[in-house]
Design an enzyme around this catalytic site. Sequence first.
Site, PDB file in Angstrom:
ATOM      1  N   ARG A  41      -9.239  16.449   4.075  1.00  0.00           N
ATOM      2  CA  ARG A  41      -9.873  16.710   3.113  1.00  0.00           C
ATOM      3  C   ARG A  41     -11.543  17.541   3.135  1.00  0.00           C
ATOM      4  NH1 ARG A  41      -9.366  10.735   0.354  1.00  0.00           N
ATOM      5  NH2 ARG A  41      -7.456  10.498   1.505  1.00  0.00           N
ATOM      6  N   GLU A  61      -8.436  -4.821   4.508  1.00  0.00           N
ATOM      7  CA  GLU A  61      -8.029  -4.641   3.226  1.00  0.00           C
ATOM      8  C   GLU A  61      -7.126  -5.469   2.419  1.00  0.00           C
ATOM      9  OE1 GLU A  61      -8.005  -0.273   4.123  1.00  0.00           O
ATOM     10  OE2 GLU A  61      -9.050   0.068   2.473  1.00  0.00           O
ATOM     11  N   ILE A 101     -11.445   5.606  12.666  1.00  0.00           N
ATOM     12  CA  ILE A 101     -12.339   6.336  13.597  1.00  0.00           C
ATOM     13  C   ILE A 101     -13.793   5.509  13.929  1.00  0.00           C
ATOM     14  CG2 ILE A 101     -13.695   8.407  13.785  1.00  0.00           C
ATOM     15  CD1 ILE A 101     -11.589   9.812  12.140  1.00  0.00           C
ATOM     16  N   HIS A 147     -12.255   3.367  -1.702  1.00  0.00           N
ATOM     17  CA  HIS A 147     -12.440   2.335  -0.501  1.00  0.00           C
ATOM     18  C   HIS A 147     -12.985   0.887  -0.799  1.00  0.00           C
ATOM     19  CE1 HIS A 147     -12.176   6.101   2.350  1.00  0.00           C
ATOM     20  NE2 HIS A 147     -10.829   5.391   2.390  1.00  0.00           N
ATOM     21  N   ARG A 206      -2.244  -2.252  -3.866  1.00  0.00           N
ATOM     22  CA  ARG A 206      -3.600  -1.445  -3.561  1.00  0.00           C
ATOM     23  C   ARG A 206      -3.344  -0.070  -4.698  1.00  0.00           C
ATOM     24  NH1 ARG A 206      -5.499   2.819   1.012  1.00  0.00           N
ATOM     25  NH2 ARG A 206      -7.307   3.065   0.003  1.00  0.00           N
ATOM     26  N   ASN A 261       0.944  -1.210  -0.176  1.00  0.00           N
ATOM     27  CA  ASN A 261       0.103   0.071   0.013  1.00  0.00           C
ATOM     28  C   ASN A 261       1.073   1.264   0.128  1.00  0.00           C
ATOM     29  OD1 ASN A 261      -1.817   1.849   0.415  1.00  0.00           O
ATOM     30  ND2 ASN A 261      -2.744   0.776   2.171  1.00  0.00           N
TER      31      ASN A 261
HETATM   32  P1  ADP Z   1      -6.343   5.841   6.946  1.00  0.00           P
HETATM   33  O1  ADP Z   1      -6.169   4.528   6.768  1.00  0.00           O
HETATM   34  O2  ADP Z   1      -7.361   6.510   5.987  1.00  0.00           O
HETATM   35  O3  ADP Z   1      -4.825   6.762   7.244  1.00  0.00           O
HETATM   36  P2  ADP Z   1      -7.196   5.095   9.436  1.00  0.00           P
HETATM   37  O4  ADP Z   1      -8.358   4.277   9.325  1.00  0.00           O
HETATM   38  O5  ADP Z   1      -6.121   4.475   9.939  1.00  0.00           O
HETATM   39  O6  ADP Z   1      -6.862   6.233   8.551  1.00  0.00           O
HETATM   40  O7  ADP Z   1      -7.579   6.098  10.660  1.00  0.00           O
HETATM   41  C1  ADP Z   1      -6.917   7.142  11.443  1.00  0.00           C
HETATM   42  C2  ADP Z   1      -7.898   7.887  12.368  1.00  0.00           C
HETATM   43  O8  ADP Z   1      -8.257   6.925  13.339  1.00  0.00           O
HETATM   44  C3  ADP Z   1      -7.010   8.952  13.222  1.00  0.00           C
HETATM   45  O9  ADP Z   1      -7.869  10.211  13.135  1.00  0.00           O
HETATM   46  C4  ADP Z   1      -6.884   8.101  14.442  1.00  0.00           C
HETATM   47  O10 ADP Z   1      -6.966   9.229  15.703  1.00  0.00           O
HETATM   48  C5  ADP Z   1      -8.274   7.589  14.614  1.00  0.00           C
HETATM   49  N1  ADP Z   1      -7.896   6.291  15.553  1.00  0.00           N
HETATM   50  C6  ADP Z   1      -8.745   6.193  16.603  1.00  0.00           C
HETATM   51  N2  ADP Z   1      -8.466   5.228  17.412  1.00  0.00           N
HETATM   52  C7  ADP Z   1      -7.663   4.527  16.786  1.00  0.00           C
HETATM   53  C8  ADP Z   1      -6.696   3.287  17.017  1.00  0.00           C
HETATM   54  N3  ADP Z   1      -7.018   2.514  18.149  1.00  0.00           N
HETATM   55  N4  ADP Z   1      -5.939   2.995  16.180  1.00  0.00           N
HETATM   56  C9  ADP Z   1      -5.740   3.827  15.007  1.00  0.00           C
HETATM   57  N5  ADP Z   1      -6.190   4.886  14.719  1.00  0.00           N
HETATM   58  C10 ADP Z   1      -7.189   5.323  15.548  1.00  0.00           C
END
Ligand code: ADP
Length: 379
Positions: A217, A363, A308, A156, A67, A7
Amino acid sequence: MNVLVFNSGSSSLKYQLIDTASKKVILKGEVDRIGTPAKDAPRDHSVAMSMVFEKLGTQKVDAIGHRVVHGGPNFSSATLVTAETLKQVESISHLAPLHNPAAMLGVRACRDLMPKIPNVMVFDTAFHATMPEKAYLYALPLEDCKKHNIRRYGAHGTSHDYVSQKVAEMCKKPREKLKIIVCHIGNGASVCAIDKGKSVETSMGLTPLEGLVMGTRSGDIDPAAVEYLAKAHNFTLPQTITYLNKQCGLLGLTGKTSDFRDLLAMYDKGDQTVATAFDVFFHRIVKYIGAYVAVMNGVDVIAFTAGIGNNIPALRQAVIDRLGFLGIKIDPKRNAFHNCNSVTGEITGKGSRARIFAIKTEEELSIATQVEKILSVKC
Ligand code: ADP
């Protein structure tokens, strides 16, 4: 089969080596700060890839899955990398300028470093290829839509597909018999309506900028505001789009951070700016869920996933509480349990008319499975 899943982000490279038979992760990690001036940072994706291959040592790798965020109009399923398909996907990099170029660098680096191992591209847009015309067409002159391939593609898809399959399994019903709404809420965020097993609507558009409020975003915005912003900041058009991608969303509204956990801590201390940002963030999710219930003429399951969606009970509670008029209820105790380590489970409240789930998205596993499927068909 051992599938190495990559990724690639613009400055990071996440990887997992997965045994598809046991569904176990053999090894995983991340190389970051690619191309940055940081000390010991890898110069480019090729150097980062060689670091990963070095780490893998003597581990057997049968295939590599990449990905790729955008497959454009021509790729609606996972695709084996050949000189031809690679060229075709590279030609649509402008549709996901923040994501696709890095993935393409990754694919090229793998082909150079490990020429004997087959590479497969798995597209985030592919799952949404089933959307009907009424959902994917923008109201532009039809000639523009067709000639320039301007339409809603969504993103996604791998996650929406995996999560909707998982909840169907947990409901012990075929996905084809369910109306499912998946809320993938991480740094990037999108909602998807899945009717009879097919994506029929999703909030991301031509690019992953449209839809929900995200970490950095803006999501939905009046296109006329783009000109206003460009003039106000003396930006070029590309600079304005980068601004909407990187400086807006929760980061822009709070002026503090895009990290939800940190924002939650500030909210708990009574920060009013963060409270306002959360209001906008939740409101947009509720608005999309409401719209998708109408689009499908009902809903059987609502699932929350990603950083989140799967880890923040307060988000799920706030969103589902607003759907009370539909007879949809959450179980506060079970909901509170899904608060930190991405576990999967049902959080439906008593007497709810739809079932609610918190799901850990997988994923990489889904990509590895698709790679195996493509290669077994080809053999
Ligand atoms: P992406 O893959 O789109 O970068 P994620 O799915 O990893 O994003 O989500 C990141 C967000 O999730 C951040 O805002 C982070 O603060 C929040 N978050 C909350 N709890 C957790 C956790 N236990 N582990 C990882 N991220 C978390």
